[in-house]
Design a protein around this motif. Structure first.
Motif, PDB file in Angstrom:
ATOM      1  N   GLU A  36       0.785  -1.229   0.000  1.00 46.24           N
ATOM      2  CA  GLU A  36       0.000   0.000   0.000  1.00 46.24           C
ATOM      3  C   GLU A  36       0.825   1.292   0.000  1.00 46.24           C
ATOM      4  OE1 GLU A  36      -3.099   0.016   2.934  1.00 46.24           O
ATOM      5  OE2 GLU A  36      -3.333  -2.177   2.867  1.00 46.24           O
ATOM      6  N   LEU A  37       2.003   1.260   0.603  1.00 38.15           N
ATOM      7  CA  LEU A  37       2.745   2.516   0.773  1.00 38.15           C
ATOM      8  C   LEU A  37       3.809   2.760  -0.294  1.00 38.15           C
ATOM      9  CD1 LEU A  37       3.190   2.593   4.659  1.00 38.15           C
ATOM     10  CD2 LEU A  37       1.422   3.662   3.248  1.00 38.15           C
ATOM     11  N   SER A  38       4.194   1.737  -1.005  1.00 39.83           N
ATOM     12  CA  SER A  38       5.215   1.903  -2.038  1.00 39.83           C
ATOM     13  C   SER A  38       4.849   2.967  -3.071  1.00 39.83           C
ATOM     14  CB  SER A  38       5.498   0.565  -2.724  1.00 39.83           C
ATOM     15  OG  SER A  38       6.509   0.696  -3.703  1.00 39.83           O
ATOM     16  N   PRO A  39       3.593   2.984  -3.576  1.00 39.19           N
ATOM     17  CA  PRO A  39       3.225   4.025  -4.550  1.00 39.19           C
ATOM     18  C   PRO A  39       3.347   5.436  -3.983  1.00 39.19           C
ATOM     19  CG  PRO A  39       1.655   2.231  -4.619  1.00 39.19           C
ATOM     20  CD  PRO A  39       2.507   1.997  -3.416  1.00 39.19           C
ATOM     21  N   ALA A  40       3.047   5.592  -2.692  1.00 40.87           N
ATOM     22  CA  ALA A  40       3.144   6.913  -2.072  1.00 40.87           C
ATOM     23  C   ALA A  40       4.594   7.378  -2.020  1.00 40.87           C
ATOM     24  CB  ALA A  40       2.549   6.877  -0.665  1.00 40.87           C
ATOM     25  N   PHE A  41       5.501   6.445  -1.732  1.00 35.74           N
ATOM     26  CA  PHE A  41       6.913   6.817  -1.680  1.00 35.74           C
ATOM     27  C   PHE A  41       7.427   7.197  -3.060  1.00 35.74           C
ATOM     28  CE2 PHE A  41      11.497   5.889  -1.518  1.00 35.74           C
ATOM     29  CZ  PHE A  41      11.853   6.706  -0.456  1.00 35.74           C
ATOM     30  N   MET A  66      12.669  -2.826   2.956  1.00 35.28           N
ATOM     31  CA  MET A  66      11.374  -3.439   3.282  1.00 35.28           C
ATOM     32  C   MET A  66      10.668  -3.992   2.044  1.00 35.28           C
ATOM     33  SD  MET A  66       9.986  -0.809   6.200  1.00 35.28           S
ATOM     34  CE  MET A  66      10.683   0.660   5.468  1.00 35.28           C
ATOM     35  N   LEU A  67      11.284  -3.846   0.877  1.00 37.73           N
ATOM     36  CA  LEU A  67      10.684  -4.319  -0.363  1.00 37.73           C
ATOM     37  C   LEU A  67      11.376  -5.574  -0.858  1.00 37.73           C
ATOM     38  CD1 LEU A  67      10.285  -0.955  -2.335  1.00 37.73           C
ATOM     39  CD2 LEU A  67       8.678  -2.009  -0.726  1.00 37.73           C
ATOM     40  N   GLN A  68      10.681  -6.318  -1.700  1.00 37.51           N
ATOM     41  CA  GLN A  68      11.285  -7.447  -2.381  1.00 37.51           C
ATOM     42  C   GLN A  68      12.148  -6.924  -3.539  1.00 37.51           C
ATOM     43  OE1 GLN A  68      11.196 -10.511  -1.410  1.00 37.51           O
ATOM     44  NE2 GLN A  68       9.614 -10.318   0.182  1.00 37.51           N
ATOM     45  N   PRO A  69      13.242  -7.622  -3.864  1.00 36.90           N
ATOM     46  CA  PRO A  69      14.124  -7.141  -4.947  1.00 36.90           C
ATOM     47  C   PRO A  69      13.396  -6.834  -6.246  1.00 36.90           C
ATOM     48  CG  PRO A  69      15.188  -8.919  -3.770  1.00 36.90           C
ATOM     49  CD  PRO A  69      13.804  -8.823  -3.211  1.00 36.90           C
ATOM     50  N   MET A  70      12.479  -7.698  -6.645  1.00 38.63           N
ATOM     51  CA  MET A  70      11.795  -7.468  -7.914  1.00 38.63           C
ATOM     52  C   MET A  70      10.865  -6.259  -7.836  1.00 38.63           C
ATOM     53  SD  MET A  70      13.302  -9.475  -9.754  1.00 38.63           S
ATOM     54  CE  MET A  70      12.418  -8.907 -11.203  1.00 38.63           C
ATOM     55  N   GLN A  71      10.337  -5.977  -6.654  1.00 37.68           N
ATOM     56  CA  GLN A  71       9.503  -4.789  -6.496  1.00 37.68           C
ATOM     57  C   GLN A  71      10.351  -3.528  -6.593  1.00 37.68           C
ATOM     58  OE1 GLN A  71       7.390  -4.572  -2.768  1.00 37.68           O
ATOM     59  NE2 GLN A  71       5.895  -3.099  -3.550  1.00 37.68           N
TER      60      GLN A  71
END
Length: 327
Positions: A36-41, A66-71
């Motif tokens: 949910e927060l990745s797009p905000a960043f 806090m993210l997966q490598p592919m993300q």
């Protein structure tokens, strides 16, 4: 709520959100952050205000943990790629300072050498962020690009950090990808880079061992002694000197010593007196009968050279031979 404030009309609110984004994500947990927060960043990284982008860029490394490598590759890298050519030097410097996984792109595209050096000086942190596989995949193109950078300090920094990369990526990767670049740096037009390259080869040999150096370093180094430019032949001699204490006695005797003896007959005095200096260094590493039968005759001949510097270093090396024999 975080998403709402990250899109607030006031840039100061967005700035505060960017500044506190990582602690907020840590409090909410990795799953919510990823989903949910990745797009905000990403929006903060693309903010219209440079102050917000600087603050967000400085948090990239912490956030990506806090993210997966592919993300990271899919959502963050394209954004950071744009920021690597941001109009604000402060944004680029902020990115370089945290050494995100896209540090190589910064190095390839940014025109400020100090930014590149900042990236290179912290390459040891990259593996902790993105892992060994992604590191190898993303770093190599930048290493190749930066190793030929027009700024000699950037090339020097690359050479000095190759042992660190080799230790992280392993001997196979070095042999296939970084080894050719090391050999190329031995022929750089800047003397300090050539000198640093010889020290790099020594550290690599220490890292991977004498047998590996015998098979994958020594042959390539010795072939370069045929370079028509005497400065590069001298660099090869320096590399031989650096490796002489690491390789086995057999390699020193059968591979390196014949090259040194041949180089003692070079037409350039600088090459010949460097041979004398190296022979002095290797005397303690060889059996006495080799010193007497091979090294001493070579030095005696150099003592009759027309050049005074050649004679000086040859006599000095002969003195070491005598001292070693007495011991």
């Amino acid at each position: 709520m975080v998403q709402k404030f990250a899109a607030d009309r006031s840039w100061r609110v967005r700035y505060d959100v960017a500044n506190q984004f990582v602690p907020l994500c840590e409090a909410l947990g990795a799953e919510i952050t990823r989903n949910e927060l990745s797009p905000a960043f990403v929006k903060l990284l693309r903010d219209s205000e440079a102050e917000v982008r600087v603050t967000a860029a400085a948090k990239v490394s912490s956030f990506c943990r806090m993210l997966q490598p592919m993300q990271i590759v899919a959502s963050v890298i394209p954004c950071v790629k744009d920021l690597s050519v941001d109009s604000s030097q402060f944004v680029r410097a902020a990115l370089a300072g945290v050494v995100m996984e896209l540090a190589p792109v910064l190095g390839k595209q940014d025109v400020y050498p100090d930014v590149r050096l900042n990236v290179i000086s912290k390459l040891d942190q990259v593996n902790q962020v993105i892992g060994i596989d992604l590191l190898a995949q993303s770093l190599l193109p930048a290493i190749e690009e930066l190793a030929e950078d027009k700024h000699w300090r950037v090339r020097l920094a690359i050479v000095e950090h190759i042992p660190l990369l080799a230790a992280q990526l392993g001997s196979s990767f070095f042999q296939e990808k970084l080894g050719p670049q090391c050999m190329k740096c031995l022929e750089d037009q800047v003397a300090s880079i050539r000198g640093a390259s010889t020290e790099t080869l020594k550290k690599i040999a220490q890292e991977f061992g004498a047998d590996w150096a015998r098979d994958h370093l020594v042959p390539d180094v010795l072939l370069m002694i045929k370079n028509p430019h005497y400065l590069y032949r001298m660099t090869v001699l320096q590399a031989i000197s650096a490796l002489s204490s690491i390789v086995s006695r057999d390699v020193l005797l059968t591979s390196m010593l014949p090259v040194m003896i041949t180089a003692s007959k070079d037409k350039v005095p600088n090459v010949k007196f460097n041979v004398a200096k190296i022979l002095e260094k290797v005397v303690p590493l060889l059996d006495r009968h080799i010193v007497e039968s091979t090294i001493r005759p070579c030095l005696v001949e150099l003592c009759d050279d027309q050049d005074m510097d050649v004679r000086f270093y040859a006599r000095q090396a002969l003195f070491s031979c005598d001292s070693n024999s007495a011991a």
